[in-house]
Design a protein around this motif. Structure first.
Motif, PDB file in Angstrom:
ATOM      1  N   MET A   1       0.817  -1.177   0.000  1.00 21.74           N
ATOM      2  CA  MET A   1       0.000   0.000   0.000  1.00 21.74           C
ATOM      3  C   MET A   1       0.874   1.260   0.000  1.00 21.74           C
ATOM      4  N   GLY A   2       1.971   1.235   0.763  1.00 20.70           N
ATOM      5  CA  GLY A   2       2.876   2.372   0.789  1.00 20.70           C
ATOM      6  C   GLY A   2       3.518   2.632  -0.556  1.00 20.70           C
ATOM      7  N   ILE A   3       3.920   1.577  -1.240  1.00 21.66           N
ATOM      8  CA  ILE A   3       4.552   1.709  -2.556  1.00 21.66           C
ATOM      9  C   ILE A   3       3.562   2.293  -3.556  1.00 21.66           C
ATOM     10  N   GLU A   4       2.329   1.808  -3.522  1.00 20.06           N
ATOM     11  CA  GLU A   4       1.310   2.336  -4.429  1.00 20.06           C
ATOM     12  C   GLU A   4       1.041   3.813  -4.151  1.00 20.06           C
ATOM     13  N   ALA A   5       1.016   4.180  -2.878  1.00 26.90           N
ATOM     14  CA  ALA A   5       0.766   5.579  -2.525  1.00 26.90           C
ATOM     15  C   ALA A   5       1.853   6.486  -3.079  1.00 26.90           C
ATOM     16  N   VAL A   6       3.082   6.017  -3.084  1.00 29.71           N
ATOM     17  CA  VAL A   6       4.190   6.819  -3.599  1.00 29.71           C
ATOM     18  C   VAL A   6       4.189   6.828  -5.122  1.00 29.71           C
ATOM     19  N   GLN A   7       4.106   5.648  -5.726  1.00 29.20           N
ATOM     20  CA  GLN A   7       4.267   5.533  -7.173  1.00 29.20           C
ATOM     21  C   GLN A   7       3.069   6.032  -7.965  1.00 29.20           C
ATOM     22  N   ARG A   8       1.886   5.699  -7.540  1.00 30.31           N
ATOM     23  CA  ARG A   8       0.705   6.002  -8.350  1.00 30.31           C
ATOM     24  C   ARG A   8      -0.052   7.239  -7.891  1.00 30.31           C
ATOM     25  N   ARG A   9       0.128   7.611  -6.660  1.00 30.66           N
ATOM     26  CA  ARG A   9      -0.681   8.720  -6.143  1.00 30.66           C
ATOM     27  C   ARG A   9       0.168   9.894  -5.673  1.00 30.66           C
ATOM     28  N   ASP A  10       1.470   9.787  -5.833  1.00 32.83           N
ATOM     29  CA  ASP A  10       2.388  10.872  -5.502  1.00 32.83           C
ATOM     30  C   ASP A  10       2.195  11.355  -4.065  1.00 32.83           C
ATOM     31  N   LYS A  11       2.120  10.413  -3.136  1.00 38.47           N
ATOM     32  CA  LYS A  11       1.920  10.730  -1.728  1.00 38.47           C
ATOM     33  C   LYS A  11       3.240  10.575  -0.971  1.00 38.47           C
ATOM     34  N   ARG A  12       3.359  11.317   0.114  1.00 37.62           N
ATOM     35  CA  ARG A  12       4.525  11.199   0.990  1.00 37.62           C
ATOM     36  C   ARG A  12       4.212  10.150   2.043  1.00 37.62           C
ATOM     37  N   VAL A  13       5.069   9.122   2.122  1.00 36.35           N
ATOM     38  CA  VAL A  13       4.839   7.984   3.003  1.00 36.35           C
ATOM     39  C   VAL A  13       6.040   7.815   3.924  1.00 36.35           C
ATOM     40  N   ARG A  14       5.771   7.460   5.164  1.00 37.40           N
ATOM     41  CA  ARG A  14       6.842   7.193   6.117  1.00 37.40           C
ATOM     42  C   ARG A  14       6.521   5.898   6.843  1.00 37.40           C
ATOM     43  N   TYR A  15       7.532   5.029   6.992  1.00 35.52           N
ATOM     44  CA  TYR A  15       7.372   3.766   7.715  1.00 35.52           C
ATOM     45  C   TYR A  15       8.243   3.800   8.965  1.00 35.52           C
ATOM     46  N   PHE A  16       7.706   3.308  10.052  1.00 32.98           N
ATOM     47  CA  PHE A  16       8.461   3.110  11.284  1.00 32.98           C
ATOM     48  C   PHE A  16       8.082   1.770  11.880  1.00 32.98           C
ATOM     49  N   ALA A  17       9.053   1.061  12.430  1.00 35.23           N
ATOM     50  CA  ALA A  17       8.727  -0.013  13.359  1.00 35.23           C
ATOM     51  C   ALA A  17       8.199   0.713  14.594  1.00 35.23           C
ATOM     52  N   THR A  18       7.110   0.263  15.157  1.00 29.33           N
ATOM     53  CA  THR A  18       6.444   0.971  16.240  1.00 29.33           C
ATOM     54  C   THR A  18       7.375   1.231  17.419  1.00 29.33           C
ATOM     55  N   VAL A  19       8.142   0.230  17.806  1.00 28.75           N
ATOM     56  CA  VAL A  19       9.043   0.401  18.949  1.00 28.75           C
ATOM     57  C   VAL A  19      10.140   1.422  18.630  1.00 28.75           C
ATOM     58  N   GLU A  20      10.574   1.486  17.369  1.00 37.49           N
ATOM     59  CA  GLU A  20      11.567   2.487  16.953  1.00 37.49           C
ATOM     60  C   GLU A  20      11.004   3.898  17.109  1.00 37.49           C
ATOM     61  N   LEU A  21       9.782   4.103  16.664  1.00 37.11           N
ATOM     62  CA  LEU A  21       9.160   5.421  16.780  1.00 37.11           C
ATOM     63  C   LEU A  21       8.972   5.800  18.244  1.00 37.11           C
ATOM     64  N   THR A  22       8.513   4.874  19.079  1.00 38.98           N
ATOM     65  CA  THR A  22       8.330   5.201  20.493  1.00 38.98           C
ATOM     66  C   THR A  22       9.668   5.529  21.151  1.00 38.98           C
ATOM     67  N   ASN A  23      10.729   4.822  20.763  1.00 44.53           N
ATOM     68  CA  ASN A  23      12.056   5.124  21.316  1.00 44.53           C
ATOM     69  C   ASN A  23      12.503   6.526  20.924  1.00 44.53           C
ATOM     70  N   VAL A  24      12.297   6.907  19.666  1.00 43.22           N
ATOM     71  CA  VAL A  24      12.664   8.250  19.201  1.00 43.22           C
ATOM     72  C   VAL A  24      11.858   9.301  19.960  1.00 43.22           C
ATOM     73  N   LEU A  25      10.572   9.062  20.131  1.00 38.99           N
ATOM     74  CA  LEU A  25       9.721  10.005  20.848  1.00 38.99           C
ATOM     75  C   LEU A  25      10.186  10.180  22.293  1.00 38.99           C
ATOM     76  N   GLU A  26      10.561   9.070  22.939  1.00 40.09           N
ATOM     77  CA  GLU A  26      11.040   9.145  24.318  1.00 40.09           C
ATOM     78  C   GLU A  26      12.386   9.861  24.409  1.00 40.09           C
ATOM     79  N   LEU A  27      13.287   9.587  23.463  1.00 41.43           N
ATOM     80  CA  LEU A  27      14.581  10.271  23.459  1.00 41.43           C
ATOM     81  C   LEU A  27      14.400  11.773  23.291  1.00 41.43           C
ATOM     82  N   GLU A  28      13.518  12.166  22.393  1.00 45.09           N
ATOM     83  CA  GLU A  28      13.228  13.585  22.198  1.00 45.09           C
ATOM     84  C   GLU A  28      12.687  14.215  23.471  1.00 45.09           C
ATOM     85  N   LYS A  29      11.771  13.521  24.122  1.00 39.65           N
ATOM     86  CA  LYS A  29      11.178  14.057  25.351  1.00 39.65           C
ATOM     87  C   LYS A  29      12.248  14.243  26.413  1.00 39.65           C
TER      88      LYS A  29
END
Length: 85
Positions: A1-29
Motif C-alpha cells: 500500500m505504501g509503494i502504491e501511494a508513492v508511485q501512483r498517487r504521488d503521496k509522501r509515506v513514512r514507515y516506522f517499526a512501532t518500537v523504533e518510533l516510540t524510542n525516538v519520541l522518548e529520546l526527544e522528550k
C-alpha cells in the motif's frame, strides 16, 4: 500500500517499526526536544507503523505514540499498522 501511494498517487509515506518510533519520541522528550518528529510526521500523507505488538514499550512511549496518532487523525493523515514481518 505504501509503494502504491508513492508511485501512483504521488503521496509522501513514512514507515516506522512501532518500537523504533516510540524510542525516538522518548529520546526527544528526555532531551527537551519533544514533538520534533511528530511535527515532521504531520507533513506525510501516510504513516505506516509496523511490528505493532511484537515488542513491549514503556507507558510513556505508549502515551507519546497515542499523541502522534491523535495528531495524524486530526490532520486527516492516514495511519495503520502492518503486522507482517
Amino acid at each position: 500500500m505504501g509503494i502504491e501511494a508513492v508511485q501512483r498517487r504521488d503521496k509522501r509515506v513514512r514507515y516506522f517499526a512501532t518500537v523504533e518510533l516510540t524510542n525516538v519520541l522518548e529520546l526527544e522528550k528526555n532531551a527537551g526536544k519533544q514533538c520534533q518528529i511528530a511535527h515532521k510526521l504531520m507533513r506525510v500523507d501516510l504513516l505506516i507503523l509496523g511490528e505493532l505488538g511484537y515488542l513491549p514499550f514503556s507507558q510513556t512511549g505508549d502515551a507519546l505514540l497515542d499523541r502522534v496518532a491523535h495528531h495524524c487523525k486530526n490532520n486527516k493523515k492516514e495511519s495503520f499498522k502492518d503486522d507482517r514481518r
